[in-house]
Design a protein around this motif. Sequence first.
Motif, PDB file in Angstrom:
ATOM      1  N   LEU A 160       0.819  -1.205   0.000  1.00 24.91           N
ATOM      2  CA  LEU A 160       0.000   0.000   0.000  1.00 24.91           C
ATOM      3  C   LEU A 160       0.857   1.263   0.000  1.00 24.91           C
ATOM      4  N   SER A 161       0.487   2.203  -0.854  1.00 27.47           N
ATOM      5  CA  SER A 161       1.143   3.507  -0.862  1.00 27.47           C
ATOM      6  C   SER A 161       0.104   4.566  -0.527  1.00 27.47           C
ATOM      7  N   LEU A 162       0.527   5.590   0.204  1.00 28.36           N
ATOM      8  CA  LEU A 162      -0.383   6.636   0.636  1.00 28.36           C
ATOM      9  C   LEU A 162       0.292   7.992   0.531  1.00 28.36           C
ATOM     10  N   VAL A 163      -0.422   8.947  -0.036  1.00 29.99           N
ATOM     11  CA  VAL A 163       0.029  10.331  -0.047  1.00 29.99           C
ATOM     12  C   VAL A 163      -1.038  11.178   0.622  1.00 29.99           C
ATOM     13  N   GLU A 164      -0.698  11.741   1.756  1.00 30.81           N
ATOM     14  CA  GLU A 164      -1.578  12.686   2.457  1.00 30.81           C
ATOM     15  C   GLU A 164      -1.271  14.083   1.917  1.00 30.81           C
ATOM     16  N   ILE A 165      -2.290  14.770   1.430  1.00 34.42           N
ATOM     17  CA  ILE A 165      -2.108  16.095   0.854  1.00 34.42           C
ATOM     18  C   ILE A 165      -2.863  17.112   1.702  1.00 34.42           C
ATOM     19  N   LEU A 166      -2.140  18.037   2.293  1.00 34.64           N
ATOM     20  CA  LEU A 166      -2.770  19.106   3.060  1.00 34.64           C
ATOM     21  C   LEU A 166      -3.409  20.075   2.079  1.00 34.64           C
ATOM     22  N   THR A 167      -4.721  20.231   2.183  1.00 40.36           N
ATOM     23  CA  THR A 167      -5.458  21.082   1.243  1.00 40.36           C
ATOM     24  C   THR A 167      -6.153  22.210   2.000  1.00 40.36           C
ATOM     25  N   MET A 168      -6.437  23.288   1.291  1.00 37.20           N
ATOM     26  CA  MET A 168      -7.053  24.455   1.913  1.00 37.20           C
ATOM     27  C   MET A 168      -8.582  24.344   1.902  1.00 37.20           C
ATOM     28  N   CYS A 169      -9.206  24.824   2.979  1.00 38.59           N
ATOM     29  CA  CYS A 169     -10.672  24.928   3.049  1.00 38.59           C
ATOM     30  C   CYS A 169     -11.022  26.236   3.761  1.00 38.59           C
ATOM     31  N   PRO A 170     -10.860  27.380   3.084  1.00 37.90           N
ATOM     32  CA  PRO A 170     -11.151  28.668   3.727  1.00 37.90           C
ATOM     33  C   PRO A 170     -12.570  28.757   4.276  1.00 37.90           C
ATOM     34  N   THR A 171     -13.532  28.172   3.570  1.00 35.13           N
ATOM     35  CA  THR A 171     -14.923  28.224   4.033  1.00 35.13           C
ATOM     36  C   THR A 171     -15.071  27.549   5.387  1.00 35.13           C
ATOM     37  N   GLY A 172     -14.513  26.345   5.522  1.00 33.33           N
ATOM     38  CA  GLY A 172     -14.614  25.614   6.773  1.00 33.33           C
ATOM     39  C   GLY A 172     -13.725  26.158   7.869  1.00 33.33           C
ATOM     40  N   TRP A 173     -12.736  26.973   7.505  1.00 33.38           N
ATOM     41  CA  TRP A 173     -11.809  27.537   8.485  1.00 33.38           C
ATOM     42  C   TRP A 173     -12.209  28.938   8.944  1.00 33.38           C
ATOM     43  N   PHE A 174     -13.251  29.507   8.355  1.00 31.41           N
ATOM     44  CA  PHE A 174     -13.696  30.867   8.691  1.00 31.41           C
ATOM     45  C   PHE A 174     -12.648  31.919   8.332  1.00 31.41           C
ATOM     46  N   VAL A 175     -11.954  31.718   7.218  1.00 25.80           N
ATOM     47  CA  VAL A 175     -10.960  32.703   6.786  1.00 25.80           C
ATOM     48  C   VAL A 175     -11.253  33.096   5.340  1.00 25.80           C
ATOM     49  N   PRO A 176     -10.838  34.287   4.892  1.00 23.43           N
ATOM     50  CA  PRO A 176     -11.011  34.672   3.491  1.00 23.43           C
ATOM     51  C   PRO A 176     -10.284  33.708   2.567  1.00 23.43           C
ATOM     52  N   ALA A 177     -10.818  33.552   1.367  1.00 21.00           N
ATOM     53  CA  ALA A 177     -10.226  32.604   0.417  1.00 21.00           C
ATOM     54  C   ALA A 177      -8.747  32.880   0.179  1.00 21.00           C
ATOM     55  N   ALA A 178      -8.386  34.150   0.080  1.00 21.75           N
ATOM     56  CA  ALA A 178      -7.001  34.510  -0.201  1.00 21.75           C
ATOM     57  C   ALA A 178      -6.054  34.181   0.948  1.00 21.75           C
ATOM     58  N   ASP A 179      -6.587  33.966   2.147  1.00 20.45           N
ATOM     59  CA  ASP A 179      -5.754  33.691   3.314  1.00 20.45           C
ATOM     60  C   ASP A 179      -5.614  32.197   3.602  1.00 20.45           C
ATOM     61  N   GLY A 180      -6.255  31.350   2.779  1.00 23.08           N
ATOM     62  CA  GLY A 180      -6.263  29.925   3.063  1.00 23.08           C
ATOM     63  C   GLY A 180      -4.886  29.297   3.091  1.00 23.08           C
ATOM     64  N   ALA A 181      -4.051  29.635   2.123  1.00 23.10           N
ATOM     65  CA  ALA A 181      -2.717  29.025   2.060  1.00 23.10           C
ATOM     66  C   ALA A 181      -1.871  29.400   3.272  1.00 23.10           C
ATOM     67  N   ASP A 182      -1.934  30.667   3.666  1.00 17.63           N
ATOM     68  CA  ASP A 182      -1.160  31.099   4.838  1.00 17.63           C
ATOM     69  C   ASP A 182      -1.674  30.432   6.104  1.00 17.63           C
ATOM     70  N   TYR A 183      -2.995  30.299   6.217  1.00 19.37           N
ATOM     71  CA  TYR A 183      -3.571  29.652   7.399  1.00 19.37           C
ATOM     72  C   TYR A 183      -3.113  28.197   7.474  1.00 19.37           C
ATOM     73  N   GLN A 184      -3.121  27.507   6.349  1.00 18.73           N
ATOM     74  CA  GLN A 184      -2.663  26.122   6.339  1.00 18.73           C
ATOM     75  C   GLN A 184      -1.211  26.025   6.786  1.00 18.73           C
ATOM     76  N   GLY A 185      -0.380  26.907   6.253  1.00 20.27           N
ATOM     77  CA  GLY A 185       1.031  26.870   6.591  1.00 20.27           C
ATOM     78  C   GLY A 185       1.306  27.124   8.056  1.00 20.27           C
TER      79      GLY A 185
END
Length: 266
Positions: free
Chosen positions: A221-246
Amino acid sequence: MATTDITIDTRTAPPPPSTKAASAAPSLILGEHSLCPGCGEPVALRLLLETLQELDVVDRSIGVVGHGCYGSFVRIMDIDVLQCLHGRAPSCATGIKRMRPESVVFTLQGDGDMVNEGLQEVLHSAARGENITCILLNNGVFGDTGGQQTATTVLGQRTKTSLEGRNAADHGYPIPIADLVASLQGSGYVARGAVSTPAAVARTKRMIKRAVQSQLDGNGLSLVEILTMCPTGWFVPAADGADYQGSSMEPVYPVGELKSQEAERA
């Protein structure tokens, strides 16, 4: 000095004729997605489909999709796809792979699907060494049902069911699923990537390619976990999603390769 008005005819392209440098998307993507602005999941889908094309395995690839926002991708993926019960994708993929071992079989799941609803499925599939590839889209929320907390929500993260932020006393600790899978003998390749920056996108694509190649090599079995942005679910503006994830997710889930057969042989 008199001036002369110059009107440029824009009805046709200027010489020399314009040329198409590259496709805007893989030909396996048949239309526009319907996900929220700033979502990282469409980027992950593009990387997966590009990988299947580059490895020339599209004609024998079969995907198994869980339940989440990404479930809508089945309408725009020009590839064989089965949608299964919530959390059961690794088991369905196991059956497909055992009946059609020549196929390249992958699952596409979110953290709510894989780590909440189907934790036992992916762990037992890894323990058995099933030769499938699992792609986890981890944004720490049940995005499809409104943004509730999942088993991967990090401490302090606000969700619809943890408005003050997740705390260990009430909610327990997040589950690092990639680390658990990497610890099992039946896994052949495990990595964690992200799609928050151009560099991260390029690195994640290399991880997906190595994961699929690991399946082709029969390593389990191989697995790749990919951290993805969800600004809507995080209560942040769309443009801030990447920074929030980081700032919130990557310190808890460091990106990189966790297990590689090639590295172990070296």
